[in-house]
Write an enzyme that holds these catalytic residues in place. Structure first.
Site, mmCIF file in Angstrom:
data_model
loop_
_atom_site.group_PDB
_atom_site.id
_atom_site.type_symbol
_atom_site.label_atom_id
_atom_site.label_comp_id
_atom_site.label_asym_id
_atom_site.label_seq_id
_atom_site.Cartn_x
_atom_site.Cartn_y
_atom_site.Cartn_z
ATOM 1 N N SER A 254 0.827 -1.202 0.000
ATOM 2 C CA SER A 254 0.000 0.000 0.000
ATOM 3 C C SER A 254 0.872 1.268 0.000
ATOM 4 O O SER A 254 1.611 1.472 -0.951
ATOM 5 C CB SER A 254 -0.970 -0.071 1.189
ATOM 6 O OG SER A 254 -1.990 0.861 1.025
ATOM 7 N N ASP B 250 -10.068 -5.476 -3.381
ATOM 8 C CA ASP B 250 -9.390 -4.531 -2.478
ATOM 9 C C ASP B 250 -10.334 -3.374 -2.166
ATOM 10 O O ASP B 250 -10.765 -2.657 -3.073
ATOM 11 C CB ASP B 250 -8.107 -4.019 -3.152
ATOM 12 C CG ASP B 250 -7.212 -3.248 -2.193
ATOM 13 O OD1 ASP B 250 -7.737 -2.375 -1.470
ATOM 14 O OD2 ASP B 250 -6.004 -3.512 -2.170
ATOM 15 N N HIS C 231 -7.412 -6.136 0.717
ATOM 16 C CA HIS C 231 -6.203 -5.329 0.937
ATOM 17 C C HIS C 231 -5.367 -5.852 2.112
ATOM 18 O O HIS C 231 -4.280 -5.373 2.355
ATOM 19 C CB HIS C 231 -6.652 -3.895 1.244
ATOM 20 C CG HIS C 231 -5.554 -2.873 1.232
ATOM 21 N ND1 HIS C 231 -4.942 -2.446 0.070
ATOM 22 C CD2 HIS C 231 -4.960 -2.165 2.241
ATOM 23 C CE1 HIS C 231 -4.035 -1.527 0.356
ATOM 24 N NE2 HIS C 231 -4.020 -1.348 1.669
HETATM 25 N N1 LIG Z 1 -8.180 2.081 9.538
HETATM 26 C C1 LIG Z 1 -7.479 0.984 8.965
HETATM 27 C C2 LIG Z 1 -7.076 1.388 7.589
HETATM 28 C C3 LIG Z 1 -5.658 1.500 7.268
HETATM 29 C C4 LIG Z 1 -5.196 0.298 6.522
HETATM 30 O O1 LIG Z 1 -5.943 -0.461 5.877
HETATM 31 N N2 LIG Z 1 -3.926 0.099 6.637
HETATM 32 C C5 LIG Z 1 -3.312 -1.022 5.964
HETATM 33 C C6 LIG Z 1 -2.194 -0.500 5.090
HETATM 34 S S1 LIG Z 1 -2.832 0.722 3.986
HETATM 35 C C7 LIG Z 1 -2.746 -1.957 6.996
HETATM 36 O O2 LIG Z 1 -1.797 -2.674 6.696
HETATM 37 N N3 LIG Z 1 -3.312 -1.952 8.211
HETATM 38 C C8 LIG Z 1 -2.779 -2.696 9.299
HETATM 39 C C9 LIG Z 1 -2.945 -4.169 9.221
HETATM 40 O O3 LIG Z 1 -3.756 -4.695 8.463
HETATM 41 O O4 LIG Z 1 -2.192 -4.865 9.961
HETATM 42 C C10 LIG Z 1 -6.398 0.568 9.923
HETATM 43 O O5 LIG Z 1 -6.251 1.242 10.944
HETATM 44 O O6 LIG Z 1 -5.714 -0.460 9.718
#
Ligand SMILES: N[C@@H](CCC(=O)N[C@@H](CS)C(=O)NCC(=O)O)C(=O)O
Length: 302
Positions: A166, A244, A279
């Site tokens: 991402s 995604d 995603h």
């Molecule tokens: N609000 C969500 C959205 C942000 C998001 O999707 N982040 C992705 C990268 S863009 C992520 O890797 N989140 C942490 C995870 O899944 O461990 C969060 O706090 O995780």
């Protein structure tokens, strides 16, 4: 430059080290996770240095997300490479954050650029941190450590590859294309490739680099893929899940993909859309073995 080893955890055939050091370019302490594969401890490298793969995580992440949920470690053992999981931004009370209180900018969202705009320019120098200060610091630290007989040496600076998820996919692709001789290969999971036209990118680039969009070109994968001459042997591997949840309007690979056939990198960037994946790290971890095999080939391990 010295690292404090905060934790050393048995994992797969090697160890995950949680380390921290004081960064000059961010002006803050920085956490880093390192995975040293089984070959490091057994010394079974045929006298060669163990290459490294840098994994840049996405919005809201720390070094733990990739090291806990991407499952790189078994692959690192399979081929014999180390993993470096940097943080996604400087942190601490003195570091300015998003005035809107969002999670898509500021702490946890450094976008791997060198900010030029106050108040962010003091600390948000993640481009220089990831591609220059951190590799040098790791190389110096490991060179200074007394290695027990039979323990392998790690190469953090030369035989290295880069990957990311991402925002980290954006950081990997822009860092790779800006330094096409530095990394042997680049891969990305659901990268933000059109940051100048998508909300996360526009917000970050405006705040870090200013409203003048010409400054954004320096990091924009769409501009770089068109401008940077191809370097023989280099390749980029990218996966997106068709389900995604951030695809539209945040990731938006269409323009980047559309530019590839006319670009100097045509035929050397493989963008795979995989059916039904989202995603999350369920998606990332599913395709990590393919990315590991890709990097292993470029690092001379397979
Ligand atoms: N609000 C969500 C959205 C942000 C998001 O999707 N982040 C992705 C990268 S863009 C992520 O890797 N989140 C942490 C995870 O899944 O461990 C969060 O706090 O995780």
């Amino acid at each position: 430059m010295s690292f404090a080893i905060k934790d050393e955890i048995r994992c797969a055939g090697g160890k995950l080290l949680k380390v921290a050091h004081q960064s000059k370019v961010t002006g803050t302490p920085m956490d880093v996770n390192l995975y040293l594969p089984q070959q490091y401890y057994s010394g079974a490298t045929g006298g060669k240095k163990i290459p490294s793969v840098y994994f840049l995580a996405g919005l809201t992440c720390t070094p733990n997300n990739g090291s806990e949920k991407a499952f790189w470690q078994r692959e690192a053992d399979r081929y014999g490479f180390a993993m470096v999981f940097p943080d996604t931004s400087p942190r601490g009370d003195a570091v300015p954050d998003d005035p809107e209180g969002g999670w898509d900018f500021g702490k946890g969202a450094g976008f791997y650029v060198n900010a030029t705009q106050a108040p962010y320019s003091t600390n948000f120098n993640m481009y220089q941190y990831v591609h220059s200060e951190l590799p040098t610091a790791l190389a110096e630290f490991f060179a200074s450590k007394q290695r027990p007989e039979g323990v392998g040496a790690v190469d953090f600076e030369e035989n290295v590859a880069i990957s990311g998820h991402s925002m980290g996919g954006f950081g990997a692709i822009s860092g790779f294309l800006k330094n096409p001789h530095r990394y042997k290969s680049c891969s990305a999971f659901a990268p933000i490739v059109d940051p100048t036209r998508t909300p996360w990118g526009v917000k970050a680039l405006t705040n870090y680099l200013g409203a003048d969009e010409t400054a954004w070109r320096e990091y924009d994968p769409c501009a770089l893929i068109s401008d940077v001459p191809y370097v023989a042997g280099k390749e980029i591997l990218i996966h997106y899940g068709t389900k995604d949840q951030w695809m539209d309007p945040y990731l938006m690979p269409q323009r980047f993909v559309g530019l590839l056939p006319q670009s100097k990198w045509a035929g050397h960037v493989d963008v795979k859309m995989v059916d039904g994946f989202d995603h999350s790290y369920y998606f990332v971890s599913t395709f990590v073995p393919e990315h590991a095999a890709f990097h292993a080939k470029h690092l001379g391990l397979a």
